[in-house]
Design a protein around this motif. Structure first.
Motif, mmCIF file in Angstrom:
data_model
loop_
_atom_site.group_PDB
_atom_site.id
_atom_site.type_symbol
_atom_site.label_atom_id
_atom_site.label_comp_id
_atom_site.label_asym_id
_atom_site.label_seq_id
_atom_site.Cartn_x
_atom_site.Cartn_y
_atom_site.Cartn_z
ATOM 1 N N LYS A 1 -41.039 43.869 19.542
ATOM 2 C CA LYS A 1 -42.171 43.791 20.543
ATOM 3 C C LYS A 1 -42.131 42.477 21.186
ATOM 4 O O LYS A 1 -42.232 42.333 22.472
ATOM 5 C CB LYS A 1 -43.577 43.805 19.711
ATOM 6 C CG LYS A 1 -44.602 43.750 20.537
ATOM 7 C CD LYS A 1 -46.126 43.674 19.891
ATOM 8 C CE LYS A 1 -47.193 43.584 20.758
ATOM 9 N NZ LYS A 1 -48.389 43.591 19.970
ATOM 10 N N ARG A 2 -41.494 41.237 20.445
ATOM 11 C CA ARG A 2 -41.396 39.969 21.064
ATOM 12 C C ARG A 2 -40.201 39.988 22.385
ATOM 13 O O ARG A 2 -40.514 39.433 23.245
ATOM 14 C CB ARG A 2 -41.182 39.061 19.917
ATOM 15 C CG ARG A 2 -42.376 38.638 19.043
ATOM 16 C CD ARG A 2 -43.515 37.735 19.532
ATOM 17 N NE ARG A 2 -42.971 36.366 20.208
ATOM 18 C CZ ARG A 2 -42.818 35.357 19.206
ATOM 19 N NH1 ARG A 2 -43.188 35.416 17.998
ATOM 20 N NH2 ARG A 2 -42.370 34.310 19.787
ATOM 21 N N ILE A 3 -39.340 40.640 22.130
ATOM 22 C CA ILE A 3 -38.148 40.744 22.723
ATOM 23 C C ILE A 3 -38.584 41.606 24.067
ATOM 24 O O ILE A 3 -38.178 41.053 25.130
ATOM 25 C CB ILE A 3 -37.010 41.571 22.084
ATOM 26 C CG1 ILE A 3 -36.301 40.579 20.959
ATOM 27 C CG2 ILE A 3 -35.731 41.832 23.333
ATOM 28 C CD1 ILE A 3 -35.288 41.475 19.984
ATOM 29 N N ARG A 4 -39.342 42.441 23.730
ATOM 30 C CA ARG A 4 -39.729 43.334 24.893
ATOM 31 C C ARG A 4 -40.742 42.579 25.918
ATOM 32 O O ARG A 4 -40.856 42.807 27.233
ATOM 33 C CB ARG A 4 -40.436 44.735 24.588
ATOM 34 C CG ARG A 4 -39.408 45.719 24.212
ATOM 35 C CD ARG A 4 -40.209 47.239 24.322
ATOM 36 N NE ARG A 4 -41.551 47.131 23.574
ATOM 37 C CZ ARG A 4 -41.408 47.672 22.173
ATOM 38 N NH1 ARG A 4 -40.533 47.962 21.552
ATOM 39 N NH2 ARG A 4 -42.574 47.421 21.726
ATOM 40 N N ALA A 5 -41.648 41.600 25.324
ATOM 41 C CA ALA A 5 -42.451 40.842 25.899
ATOM 42 C C ALA A 5 -41.774 39.579 26.455
ATOM 43 O O ALA A 5 -42.248 38.678 26.573
ATOM 44 C CB ALA A 5 -43.645 40.555 25.213
ATOM 45 N N GLU A 6 -40.342 39.742 26.812
ATOM 46 C CA GLU A 6 -39.761 38.440 27.220
ATOM 47 C C GLU A 6 -40.319 37.713 28.376
ATOM 48 O O GLU A 6 -40.732 38.478 29.329
ATOM 49 C CB GLU A 6 -38.395 38.945 27.463
ATOM 50 C CG GLU A 6 -37.559 37.732 27.683
ATOM 51 C CD GLU A 6 -36.005 38.237 27.941
ATOM 52 O OE1 GLU A 6 -35.456 38.248 28.768
ATOM 53 O OE2 GLU A 6 -35.342 38.810 26.886
ATOM 54 N N PRO A 7 -40.756 36.418 28.444
ATOM 55 C CA PRO A 7 -41.397 35.945 29.624
ATOM 56 C C PRO A 7 -40.597 36.313 31.013
ATOM 57 O O PRO A 7 -39.292 36.438 31.066
ATOM 58 C CB PRO A 7 -41.345 34.324 29.306
ATOM 59 C CG PRO A 7 -41.116 34.520 27.812
ATOM 60 C CD PRO A 7 -40.486 35.607 27.397
ATOM 61 N N VAL A 8 -41.205 36.337 32.110
ATOM 62 C CA VAL A 8 -40.924 36.539 33.333
ATOM 63 C C VAL A 8 -39.891 35.394 33.639
ATOM 64 O O VAL A 8 -38.826 35.722 34.314
ATOM 65 C CB VAL A 8 -42.041 36.664 34.325
ATOM 66 C CG1 VAL A 8 -41.387 36.824 35.831
ATOM 67 C CG2 VAL A 8 -42.884 37.874 33.804
#
Length: 735
Positions: free
Chosen positions: A223-230
C-alpha cells in the motif's frame, strides 16, 4: 503434493496419440501461444504430451478443485516464458505422472525418448524432498537434489517452475500449510533460483513467499509503495529524461527502465540495515540496456557526466562476473533531489542472463548460444554443482554435504572443506589464514602457504564456497604482522595479535638477557652469580613480576643494562670505584649484536636514513622502542653521540632475511609516460614500490621520491642501475 485419487488409465498409453488442436482446452492453447518459438512438429509433441498426461491424471484434482492436469500445463507455461527447449516442456507436462499415476518411465521413453524420461524421473526424485527449515532439512535429500541437478540442470528448472505455480495457487491450502510452504520457498527455492541467476523467478518466489508468510506486513508495504508521492514520480521522470537525453546525444542505442523495489526487498533492507521505509524508498533505480560491452563503458561515462558518482559505490561485474554468471556495471550517483541514483548498465545478452540465469542457455537456441564462454551462467552453474558433487565423495556424511550446499544458498557464510572432509564455517571473504586458525591455533601460527582444490596459493587468498583447503605448515614459521591487514575472522585476528605479542616479548627477553649478561661480565659477575635475594629485591623494587619482564624492559630501552648491572653486581652498601658503570657499558659494547631480520619486535629501522643490509650501522637505545638502527652516515648520528651510554654496537648477520625500506630521489624529463617507465624498471629489478610522490615539478623536469623495498645494498644498487639506464631519467640518488 496435493492428495491424489488413485487411477487406472482407460486406454493403452503405448499407443500413438494424435490430438486435434481445435479440441485443446484454453490453458493448452495459451501454452502453445507462449511457446510460439517452437516449430509446428515440436508443438505437436506438446499436444501429445498433454493427451498422455491428461489421460494419466484423469479423475485427479487439486486442492482448488481444478483438474490436476492444469497444474503441469501451467508449469510448462512458466518454462515456455523462459524460452526453454521442447524436451523441458514435455517433461514439465509429465513431471508428476511417474509418481502419481500408472505411467512408467518406460512408457515415457517409448513416447518421447530417454532424455524426457530422465528429466521426469529426476523431478520425481525431487518431489520427494521434504523441507522443514534450514536446520532440519533432510541432508540425504539435498544430496540427491544436487546429484540430479548435476546430470541435467533442467531438472531444477522444472522444479522451480513447479514451486512457482504452487505459490501462485497457494490460497487453496490451509493456513498451516501456507506458512510451511512459504517458509521453505524463501529459505530454499528462492536462494537456489538466485544462485542459478534466475532473477525473475527468484523475485516472484520471494514476493509470493513474503505475502503468504507475513500477509499484513506485505499488505502495508504494498500500500505504501502504491501511494508513492507525486513528487517522487515527477523526480523519476525528470531523471529518466535527463539520462535519456544525454545518451541520445552520444548516439547510444539503449533501453532505459526505472526499477521499482519489491515489498520483499524493502522489508529485508529495512530489517538488515535498520532503515525506515522512507530511507529505503528514497533511492532512484534505473537499468540501461545497450548493444555492446563498449557501449556499456561509454554510457557509464555519460551517466557520470550527468550526475556525480559516489566513487566508493562503483562495481564492475562485467570484467569480474558474479558466481552465477551475472554481468553488469553498477554505479551510484548524487541525485538532483538529494537522493542517490542507482544505475545498472548491461548488454541485451547480459540482461537475458540476469533475468533468466541458466535458463538463458536454452532460450533462443536458433540464435547466439548464451552459454558461450567460461563466465556464462550455464558453465558457472555446472562448475558450482560439479564441484559440490565432487566434494560430496569426501564429505563422509550427508550432513556435511548439506552444510556445503547451504553455503551457496545463504552466502553470508563461507563453508569450506578440510583435507579430511570436515566442514568449517567462516565469515564471507575469509582467507587461507582464517581457515588455518579455524582448524587450530597452532596450524595458524605455523602456516606458510595453502593448497586450494590442489592449487598452491598465498595465505592471503580469499576463499570461495565449497573449496577444499589444505594448510602447509613449518615449525619454524611464525605469524606476520601483515596478516592483520587481510584476515576477517575474530579468532584469527585475536590469535595473531597474541602470538605477535608473545614473539616480540620472547625476542626482547633474549636480547635483554644478552645485554645484561655482558654488562655484568664487565664487572666480573654474571646473571647466575647474582644472589637470588638481591635479584628478588631489585625486581620487587622495580615492580617486575618476573626476571623476564626486567629483561624485556632492558631490550626496549626502558632500563639501561649498565646501570642495572652496576646495582646487581654491588653488595648492599658497597661503593664501586668511580667509572665502574661506564666501564661496564664500554665492555658490554665491544661485541656486536647481529641482526638476522627476524627481530622486528625489538629492532626498528630509522626512517631518517633507512638502513638496509650491507650498510655500516649503529644502534641507539630508545625508551619504549628498543634499539633503533641508523646508518653511520646518518645526519642524526652526531646528535646521538651526546648520549654514548645509549649506543649499541650492531651489525648484520651473514644471512639476513626480509625486505627493507629504501628511498630514491629520481629526476626525469617531465613528459607523458616517464613515471610509468621508471615504475616498470623498478619492478623489473624485482623491487616493490610502496609509495611515489612528486618533490618538485616544472614544465621540463619532475623530481620524484620513490619508497621501495629491497633485500640489501646489492639489490638497491641493481635497482638504481636499471633506473639510470632509462633515457627519460636525468639523475638517481639514494635518500
Amino acid at each position: 503434493m496435493d492428495p491424489m485419487t488413485s487411477f487406472e488409465p482407460a486406454c493403452s498409453l503405448s499407443e500413438p496419440l494424435v490430438v486435434d488442436a481445435t479440441a485443446l482446452p484454453d490453458d493448452m492453447l495459451e501454452l502453445e501461444r507462449v511457446a510460439g518459438y517452437l516449430d509446428e512438429s515440436q508443438r505437436a509433441l506438446l499436444r501429445r504430451a498433454w493427451a498422455m498426461g491428461a489421460t494419466a491424471h484423469a479423475g485427479q484434482v487439486r486442492s482448488s478443485g481444478e483438474p490436476y492436469i492444469t497444474h503441469p500445463v501451467a508449469v510448462a507455461r512458466v518454462l515456455a516464458e523462459q524460452g526453454l527447449d521442447v524436451e523441458t516442456l514435455l517433461a514439465a507436462i509429465l513431471h508428476d505422472t511417474i509418481e502419481d499415476t500408472a505411467l512408467t518411465r518406460d512408457d515415457i521413453t517409448a513416447a518421447f525418448g530417454p532424455t524426457v524420461a530422465e528429466l521426469v524421473d529426476g523431478v520425481t526424485k525431487l518431489d520427494k524432498l521434504q523441507f522443514r527449515d534450514r536446520q532440519e532439512a533432510n541432508a540425504e535429500s539435498f544430496r540427491k537434489m544436487l546429484l540430479a541437478m548435476s546430470r541435467d540442470l533442467r531438472v531444477i528448472l522444472i522444479k522451480l517452475a513447479d514451486r512457482l505455480h504452487n505459490m501462485r495457487t497457494l490460497g487453496a491450502k490451509d493456513p498451516r500449510s501456507r506458512q510451511r510452504i512459504a517458509r521453505e520457498t524463501l529459505e530454499i527455492y528462492a536462494p537456489i533460483a538466485q544462485r542459478l541467476g534466475m532473477n525473475l523467478i527468484k523475485a516472484e518466489l520471494q514476493d509470493l513467499g513474503f505475502r503468504a508468510l507475513y500477509p499484513r506486513r506485505h499488505a502495508v508495504l504494498e500500500k505504501r509503495i502504491r501511494a508513492e508521492p507525486v513528487v517522487r514520480r515527477e523526480a523519476l521522470v525528470q531523471i529518466e529524461a535527463n539520462l535519456a537525453q544525454r545518451l541520445a546525444k552520444e548516439k547510444l542505442k539503449h533501453r532505459l527502465i526505472s526499477r521499482v523495489k519489491s515489498p520483499w526487498s524493502i522489508y529485508t533492507k529495512m530489517r538488515a540495515e535498520g532503515k525506515s521505509f522512507a530511507q529505503v524508498m528514497d533511492v532512484f533505480g534505473y537499468r540501461i540496456v545497450l548493444r555492446t560491452v563498449a557501449d556499456c563503458y561509454h554510457a557509464l561515462g555519460v551517466v557520470h557526466a550527468t550526475y556525480k558518482p559516489l566513487d566508493s559505490r562503483f562495481r564492475d561485474f562485467i570484467a569480474i562476473p558474479k558466481a552465477n554468471g551475472y554481468q553488469s556495471l553498477h554505479t551510484v550517483l548524487f541525485g538532483p533531489y538529494g537522493s542517490p541514483i542507482e544505475v545498472q548498465l548491461r548488454t541485451e545478452e547480459m540482461d537475458l542472463i540476469a533475468e533468466k540465469g541458466i535458463a538463458a542457455h536454452w532460450a533462443y537456441k536458433e540464435g547466439k548460444d548464451a552459454s558461450d564462454g567460461p563466465n556464462s551462467a550455464q558453465s558457472r552453474a555446472y562448475n558450482w554443482i560439479s564441484g559440490l558433487v565432487e566434494s560430496q565423495h569426501d564429505a563422509g556424511s550427508s550432513l556435511e554435504f548439506l552444510e556445503n550446499v547451504k553455503v551457496d544458498l545463504f552466502p553470508d557464510e563461507v563453508y569450506l572443506f578440510s583435507p579430511k572432509g570436515d566442514i568449517l564455517s567462516l565469515p564471507r571473504n575469509s582467507t587461507a589464514v582464517d581457515f588455518a586458525y579455524a582448524v587450530h591455533t597452532d596450524v595458524g601460527n605455523q602456516a606458510v602457504a595453502a593448497r586450494v582444490d590442489g592449487r598452491l596459493v598465498p595465505l592471503r587468498t580469499r576463499l570461495a564456497n565449497g573449496e577444499r583447503v589444505e594448510i602447509i605448515t613449518a615449525k619454524s614459521s611464525t605469524p606476520k604482522p601483515q596478516w592483520l591487514e587481510f584476515v576477517v575472522s575474530g579468532k584469527a585476528r585475536t590469535a595473531i595479535r597474541q602470538q605477535l605479542k608473545q614473539i616480540g616479548h620472547e625476542d626482547a627477553v633474549q636480547l635483554g638477557h644478552r645485554m645484561l649478561d655482558r654488562a655484568l661480565e664487565a664487572l666480573g659477575s654474571s646473571l647466575e652469580r647474582v644472589p637470588a635475594a638481591r635479584m628478588d629485591d631489585y625486581l620487587q623494587e622495580g615492580k617486575y613480576p618476573r626476571l623476564e619482564a626486567l629483561l624485556a624492559d632492558i631490550a626496549l630501552g626502558n632500563k639501561m643494562p649498565s646501570k642495572v648491572a652496576y646495582i646487581l653486581a654491588s653488595e648492599p652498601g658497597e661503593q664501586r670505584e668511580p667509572g665502574a658503570a661506564k666501564r661496564a657499558h664500554t665492555a658490554m659494547t665491544q661485541e656486536k649484536i647481529l641482526i638476522t631480520g627476524a627481530e622486528r619486535g625489538v629492532f626498528s629501522f630509522a626512517n631518517c636514513c633507512m638502513p638496509v643490509p650491507g650498510d655500516e650501522i649503529m644502534g641507539y637505545h630508545t625508551a619504549g622502542k628498543g634499539i633503533v638502527v641508523h646508518r653511520l652516515d646518518c645526519p642524526n648520528v652526531a646528535e646521538y653521540r651526546k648520549s654514548p651510554d645509549r649506543w649499541v654496537p650492531i651489525g648484520w648477520d651473514r644471512t639476513v632475511t626480509g625486505d627493507f625500506s629504501a628511498a630514491l630521489r629520481i629526476e626525469v624529463d617531465n613528459r607523458p609516460g616517464a613515471l610509468a617507465q621508471v615504475a616498470a624498471a623498478i619492478a623489473d629489478a624485482q623491487s616493490n614500490i610502496d609509495r611515489v610522490e612528486y618533490l618538485d615539478r616544472d614544465t621540463n623536469i619532475a623530481i620524484l621520491r620513490f619508497s621501495i623495498e629491497v633485500r640489501d645494498r646489492r639489490h638497491l644498487a641493481d635497482v638504481i642501475r636499471k633506473v639510470r639506464r632509462l633515457s627519460v631519467v636525468l639523475g638517481v640518488q639514494r635518500i
